[in-house]
Design a protein around this motif. Sequence first.
Motif, short mmCIF file in Angstrom:
data_model
loop_
_atom_site.label_atom_id
_atom_site.label_comp_id
_atom_site.label_asym_id
_atom_site.label_seq_id
_atom_site.Cartn_x
_atom_site.Cartn_y
_atom_site.Cartn_z
N ASN A 31 -11.97 12.92 0.93
CA ASN A 31 -13.29 12.44 1.36
C ASN A 31 -14.02 13.47 2.21
N HIS A 32 -13.23 14.35 2.86
CA HIS A 32 -13.82 15.39 3.71
C HIS A 32 -13.85 16.76 3.02
N GLY A 33 -13.64 16.75 1.71
CA GLY A 33 -13.73 17.99 0.95
C GLY A 33 -12.55 18.91 1.11
N LEU A 34 -11.43 18.40 1.62
CA LEU A 34 -10.23 19.23 1.80
C LEU A 34 -9.30 19.08 0.59
N PRO A 35 -8.44 20.07 0.33
CA PRO A 35 -7.47 19.94 -0.76
C PRO A 35 -6.58 18.73 -0.55
N ALA A 36 -6.37 17.96 -1.60
CA ALA A 36 -5.57 16.74 -1.51
C ALA A 36 -4.53 16.71 -2.62
N ILE A 37 -3.34 16.24 -2.28
CA ILE A 37 -2.27 16.13 -3.27
C ILE A 37 -2.62 15.00 -4.24
N PRO A 38 -2.63 15.26 -5.54
CA PRO A 38 -3.03 14.22 -6.50
C PRO A 38 -2.00 13.11 -6.62
N ALA A 39 -2.44 11.98 -7.16
CA ALA A 39 -1.53 10.87 -7.43
C ALA A 39 -0.56 11.28 -8.54
N GLU A 40 0.58 10.62 -8.55
CA GLU A 40 1.60 10.89 -9.57
C GLU A 40 1.96 9.58 -10.25
N GLU A 41 1.60 9.44 -11.52
CA GLU A 41 1.94 8.22 -12.24
C GLU A 41 3.44 8.21 -12.57
N LYS B 190 -2.29 10.88 -3.68
CA LYS B 190 -0.89 10.54 -3.48
C LYS B 190 -0.68 9.47 -2.41
N ASP B 191 -1.44 9.53 -1.32
CA ASP B 191 -1.34 8.51 -0.29
C ASP B 191 -2.69 8.40 0.42
N TRP B 192 -2.76 7.53 1.41
CA TRP B 192 -4.04 7.24 2.06
C TRP B 192 -4.53 8.43 2.89
N ASN B 193 -3.62 9.21 3.45
CA ASN B 193 -4.05 10.39 4.21
C ASN B 193 -4.65 11.44 3.28
N GLU B 194 -4.10 11.55 2.07
CA GLU B 194 -4.67 12.48 1.09
C GLU B 194 -6.07 12.01 0.67
N ASP B 195 -6.29 10.70 0.63
CA ASP B 195 -7.63 10.19 0.32
C ASP B 195 -8.64 10.61 1.39
N ILE B 196 -8.21 10.55 2.66
CA ILE B 196 -9.08 10.97 3.75
C ILE B 196 -9.44 12.45 3.59
N LYS B 197 -8.44 13.27 3.30
CA LYS B 197 -8.69 14.71 3.11
C LYS B 197 -9.71 14.94 2.01
N CYS C 281 0.84 -1.21 0.00
CA CYS C 281 0.00 0.00 0.00
C CYS C 281 0.87 1.25 0.00
N LEU C 282 1.93 1.23 -0.79
CA LEU C 282 2.87 2.36 -0.81
C LEU C 282 2.28 3.54 -1.57
N ASP C 283 2.98 4.67 -1.50
CA ASP C 283 2.46 5.91 -2.08
C ASP C 283 2.23 5.77 -3.59
N HIS C 284 1.24 6.53 -4.05
CA HIS C 284 0.91 6.55 -5.47
C HIS C 284 1.75 7.65 -6.14
N ASP C 285 3.06 7.42 -6.17
CA ASP C 285 3.99 8.35 -6.81
C ASP C 285 5.16 7.54 -7.36
N PRO D 130 6.54 8.32 -14.74
CA PRO D 130 6.74 8.80 -16.12
C PRO D 130 7.13 7.68 -17.08
N GLN D 131 7.86 6.69 -16.61
CA GLN D 131 8.24 5.58 -17.50
C GLN D 131 7.02 4.73 -17.87
N HIS D 132 6.06 4.62 -16.96
CA HIS D 132 4.83 3.89 -17.30
C HIS D 132 4.05 4.60 -18.38
N LEU D 133 4.01 5.92 -18.31
CA LEU D 133 3.28 6.68 -19.32
C LEU D 133 3.90 6.49 -20.70
N ILE D 134 5.23 6.51 -20.75
CA ILE D 134 5.92 6.31 -22.03
C ILE D 134 5.72 4.88 -22.50
N ARG D 135 5.84 3.92 -21.58
CA ARG D 135 5.62 2.50 -21.92
C ARG D 135 4.25 2.29 -22.56
#
Length: 351
Positions: free
Chosen positions: A179-189, A170-177, A137-141, A191-196
């Motif tokens: 869910n409560h309508g607070l600003p949350a840091i987006p996930a980061e794919e 970006k992570d599970w704490n950002e998901d909680i934010k 369950c590591l960060d989505h970055d 870059p090598q996956h995008l090119i792949r």
Amino acid sequence: MKTRLIDREVVSYFSKVKLLYESCEKSRDGTKEYHNAVFVGYDENGVPCHAHKRGLYTEGTGFKGNVDSCDPAYSFHHIGTDNRLYVFEAPIDLLSYITLHPKDWQNHSYVALCGVSEYAMLKMLELHPNLNHVVLCLDHDEAGIEASEKYHDLLTEKGVSCDRELSIHKDWNEDIKANHGLPAIPAEEHPQHLIRDEICRELTETAMTVKSNYSANTLSALLVKARSYLHWGQFSEADECLREMCRLSVAAAAREYRQMDHSRDIAAVQERLRDGFKTYENRGHLKTRLDLLESDIMSLRGFERVVTASEKEKLAECYERIAANGLKGTILLEQQRQKQEQRQSLAITMA
């Protein structure tokens, strides 16, 4: 304290079992007080061996880090009764995940790596043989994705079943934010996956138009051209050579499998190429990747004769290796080109 929205009962539980407490520390000159949440890790004898601090603050970026001389094998963790171990980068992610997935949470086991080192995860598996299914369950970055791929392969080699769960942000704490309508840091794919994915889509679209000449001489000539183009800084031309090597090699592998009446058709070969790509294996220099391509192409020359059925399978696998190294080389080249464009853009901006 910055709003974390962690369930109070979860915090209370970890506090009661002395895995979490709040510290109050004076600054060196004695004029300020610093409050930290301290996440404690104990060894199998109940001796505290690890402490991770996270600043309790109202605004800005607060302190977080491990206390000096900690043993990374015994970071913050909870051991349950079933066979599942959930793995996180930071303690706050662990608590956030439990808050989001509260049902029977104490039955499961959890460990925070306090970074992206695998020591604590492996120690938990060593000490608790009943843990035979890991959920990463590591960060989505970028760093979290690379570590997840690496650990998945490491655990698979050890015979441990492994899944992965990704947070929406970006992570599970950002998901909680969020869910409560607070600003949350987006996930980061990654870059090598995008090119792949872009390259593999192109391979799928052009699979039926590939030429029939898959010889070592053809592939070797393309590699020579790619190196020459790179020498003169002609990235687009070099890129096309590497992509053509991928197309030819995928088609050649599919042809060999087809002649063996193997169920692995061209779509399966393309899927194996995409899914077999691992970002942590593609950190090196482009020159190193081209050298590996040259070695693989040389291996093809050993099959320039009538081959047996078992040799045909090895030949198909050799073509797949060429395609895989060609894909990795193309990705590295594209990243190099993107970085050059960024430097040029920055230079123009500053001029």
